[in-house]
Scaffold this active site. Structure first.
Site, PDB file in Angstrom:
ATOM      1  N   TYR A  23      38.465  40.916  21.482  1.00  0.00           N
ATOM      2  CA  TYR A  23      38.022  39.664  21.838  1.00  0.00           C
ATOM      3  C   TYR A  23      36.923  39.195  20.875  1.00  0.00           C
ATOM      4  O   TYR A  23      37.064  38.039  20.242  1.00  0.00           O
ATOM      5  CB  TYR A  23      37.463  39.633  23.339  1.00  0.00           C
ATOM      6  CG  TYR A  23      36.786  38.431  23.705  1.00  0.00           C
ATOM      7  CD1 TYR A  23      37.847  37.134  23.948  1.00  0.00           C
ATOM      8  CD2 TYR A  23      35.598  38.110  23.847  1.00  0.00           C
ATOM      9  CE1 TYR A  23      37.233  36.067  24.522  1.00  0.00           C
ATOM     10  CE2 TYR A  23      35.223  36.767  24.454  1.00  0.00           C
ATOM     11  CZ  TYR A  23      36.065  35.717  24.426  1.00  0.00           C
ATOM     12  OH  TYR A  23      35.732  34.555  24.946  1.00  0.00           O
ATOM     13  N   SER A  48      32.466  32.164  21.056  1.00  0.00           N
ATOM     14  CA  SER A  48      31.571  32.922  21.987  1.00  0.00           C
ATOM     15  C   SER A  48      30.188  33.484  21.504  1.00  0.00           C
ATOM     16  O   SER A  48      30.321  33.853  20.393  1.00  0.00           O
ATOM     17  CB  SER A  48      32.507  33.993  22.415  1.00  0.00           C
ATOM     18  OG  SER A  48      31.729  34.962  23.430  1.00  0.00           O
TER      19      SER A  48
HETATM   20  P1  NDP Z   1      39.948  29.611  31.203  1.00  0.00           P
HETATM   21  O1  NDP Z   1      40.846  30.851  31.262  1.00  0.00           O
HETATM   22  O2  NDP Z   1      39.455  29.171  32.540  1.00  0.00           O
HETATM   23  O3  NDP Z   1      41.041  28.442  30.590  1.00  0.00           O
HETATM   24  C1  NDP Z   1      41.397  28.649  29.560  1.00  0.00           C
HETATM   25  C2  NDP Z   1      42.190  27.368  28.978  1.00  0.00           C
HETATM   26  O4  NDP Z   1      42.981  27.599  27.776  1.00  0.00           O
HETATM   27  C3  NDP Z   1      43.235  26.828  30.102  1.00  0.00           C
HETATM   28  O5  NDP Z   1      43.119  25.287  30.197  1.00  0.00           O
HETATM   29  C4  NDP Z   1      44.664  27.106  29.377  1.00  0.00           C
HETATM   30  O6  NDP Z   1      45.709  26.455  29.676  1.00  0.00           O
HETATM   31  C5  NDP Z   1      44.243  27.158  28.062  1.00  0.00           C
HETATM   32  N1  NDP Z   1      45.205  28.058  27.238  1.00  0.00           N
HETATM   33  C6  NDP Z   1      45.309  29.414  27.063  1.00  0.00           C
HETATM   34  N2  NDP Z   1      46.102  29.759  26.417  1.00  0.00           N
HETATM   35  C7  NDP Z   1      46.857  28.741  25.872  1.00  0.00           C
HETATM   36  C8  NDP Z   1      47.800  28.570  25.092  1.00  0.00           C
HETATM   37  N3  NDP Z   1      48.596  29.692  24.594  1.00  0.00           N
HETATM   38  N4  NDP Z   1      48.223  27.451  24.730  1.00  0.00           N
HETATM   39  C9  NDP Z   1      47.422  26.441  25.211  1.00  0.00           C
HETATM   40  N5  NDP Z   1      46.641  26.512  26.020  1.00  0.00           N
HETATM   41  C10 NDP Z   1      46.267  27.708  26.335  1.00  0.00           C
HETATM   42  O7  NDP Z   1      38.951  29.710  30.187  1.00  0.00           O
HETATM   43  P2  NDP Z   1      37.609  29.098  29.890  1.00  0.00           P
HETATM   44  O8  NDP Z   1      37.563  27.777  30.296  1.00  0.00           O
HETATM   45  O9  NDP Z   1      36.459  30.260  30.331  1.00  0.00           O
HETATM   46  O10 NDP Z   1      37.417  29.413  28.330  1.00  0.00           O
HETATM   47  C11 NDP Z   1      37.528  28.567  27.309  1.00  0.00           C
HETATM   48  C12 NDP Z   1      37.109  28.974  26.139  1.00  0.00           C
HETATM   49  O11 NDP Z   1      35.723  29.361  25.910  1.00  0.00           O
HETATM   50  C13 NDP Z   1      37.940  30.170  25.677  1.00  0.00           C
HETATM   51  O12 NDP Z   1      38.170  30.067  24.093  1.00  0.00           O
HETATM   52  C14 NDP Z   1      37.005  31.328  25.962  1.00  0.00           C
HETATM   53  O13 NDP Z   1      37.251  32.375  24.924  1.00  0.00           O
HETATM   54  C15 NDP Z   1      35.527  30.833  25.502  1.00  0.00           C
HETATM   55  N6  NDP Z   1      34.534  31.293  26.336  1.00  0.00           N
HETATM   56  C16 NDP Z   1      34.448  31.283  27.557  1.00  0.00           C
HETATM   57  C17 NDP Z   1      33.283  31.999  28.272  1.00  0.00           C
HETATM   58  C18 NDP Z   1      33.374  32.127  29.822  1.00  0.00           C
HETATM   59  O14 NDP Z   1      32.084  32.833  30.075  1.00  0.00           O
HETATM   60  N7  NDP Z   1      34.023  31.492  30.533  1.00  0.00           N
HETATM   61  C19 NDP Z   1      32.312  32.537  27.498  1.00  0.00           C
HETATM   62  C20 NDP Z   1      32.426  32.366  25.999  1.00  0.00           C
HETATM   63  C21 NDP Z   1      33.505  31.804  25.595  1.00  0.00           C
HETATM   64  P3  NDP Z   1      46.789  27.155  30.660  1.00  0.00           P
HETATM   65  O15 NDP Z   1      46.253  27.893  31.923  1.00  0.00           O
HETATM   66  O16 NDP Z   1      47.665  25.922  30.703  1.00  0.00           O
HETATM   67  O17 NDP Z   1      47.638  28.270  29.695  1.00  0.00           O
END
Ligand code: NDP
Length: 236
Positions: free
Chosen positions: A145, A131
């Site tokens: 975070y 991030s």
């Molecule tokens: P979402 O919450 O929309 O999606 C998160 C994804 O991660 C889902 O597919 C979820 O699957 C999966 N996930 C979460 N926990 C687990 C776990 N324990 N095991 C396996 N899968 C898991 O998040 P984003 O798409 O927004 O974020 C993706 C990445 O980008 C993250 O690392 C986030 O920190 C980073 N990020 C996002 C930003 C934003 O503004 N959106 C900004 C900066 C960084 P499930 O639902 O099946 O658990």
């Protein structure tokens, strides 16, 4: 850009940025396996849509994640996208929730990347989704975070040294505000998120996926141990 004959493993691919990465690699001809934890319905739908294989494996449970990566066999491109966001006053945040975030964001990224590297062929790629907040933190409430995302930077620098001799690159992609379930463009925090951005627009998951594919391609073979920010100037 084609990824035919490449096996891609995406940790956390059921929704948001991870799902966009799955879609783009599948469209580029890769064999894609992705994991999910809670969103079985979304994962199943994405698997049908793209032809990718969905696997339930909790990225915060070390042995479960390691087994899923090991069972996939040699992986050419490993993407660690799974992430949790726990937000609030550090004096009142639930310590178990913070620990769980550290398990998913940090321990999973490290143990998953190391396991993937065991059988990874020369020319392999490890890409972790960090991030831009690891570089600039203009708001209160995100200390834990940011701790997790800053940890990825050190991990990538270190693993780049460990794996460079095998011609494997390790990079961090650092999105800024990106429209997903985690941070919706019409959510209660959106106006505050736009404020520090030079370009006053939320990014899209597909834009982050584009950068991921670029770094996974042969043209990026000299890029390693580096942070790649895509945040509309949030951290500028
Ligand atoms: P979402 O919450 O929309 O999606 C998160 C994804 O991660 C889902 O597919 C979820 O699957 C999966 N996930 C979460 N926990 C687990 C776990 N324990 N095991 C396996 N899968 C898991 O998040 P984003 O798409 O927004 O974020 C993706 C990445 O980008 C993250 O690392 C986030 O920190 C980073 N990020 C996002 C930003 C934003 O503004 N959106 C900004 C900066 C960084 P499930 O639902 O099946 O658990």
């Amino acid at each position: 850009m084609t990824f035919s004959n490449r096996k891609v493993f995406v940790v956390g691919g059921s929704r948001g940025i991870g799902a966009a990465i799955v879609r783009r690699f599948a469209a580029a001809g890769a064999t894609v396996i992705f994991t999910y934890a809670a969103s079985a319905g979304a994962a199943e739908q994405l698997a049908v849509e793209t032809g990718a294989q969905a696997l339930r494996a909790d990225a915060g449970a070390r042995n479960e994640l390691i087994a899923a990566v090991r069972d996939a066999g040699p992986i050419d491109i490993f993407v660690y996208n799974a992430g949790l966001l726990v937000f609030g006053d550090p004096l009142t945040l639930d310590a178990d929730e913070v620990d769980r975030m550290i398990d998913v964001n940090v321990r999973g990224a490290y143990f998953g990347s190391v396991e993937a590297s065991r059988l990874m062929p020369e020319g392999g790629r490890i890409l972790v989704i960090g991030s831009d907040t690891a570089d600039s933190m203009p708001f209160p409430g995100l200390a834990a975070y940011v701790l997790t995302k800053a940890a990825m930077q050190g991990m990538a620098r270190g693993l780049a040294r460990d794996l460079g001799p095998r011609d494997i690159t390790v990079n961090v992609i650092q999105p800024g505000p990106t429209d997903t379930d985690m941070n919706p463009a019409d959510g209660p925090r959106a106006a505050g998120m736009l404020e520090p951005m030079a370009i006053k627009r939320y990014g899209t998951a597909d834009e982050v996926a584009s950068l991921t594919l670029y770094l996974a391609g042969t043209q990026a073979r000299g890029i390693t141990g580096a942070m790649h920010t895509i945040d509309g100037g949030f951290a500028a």
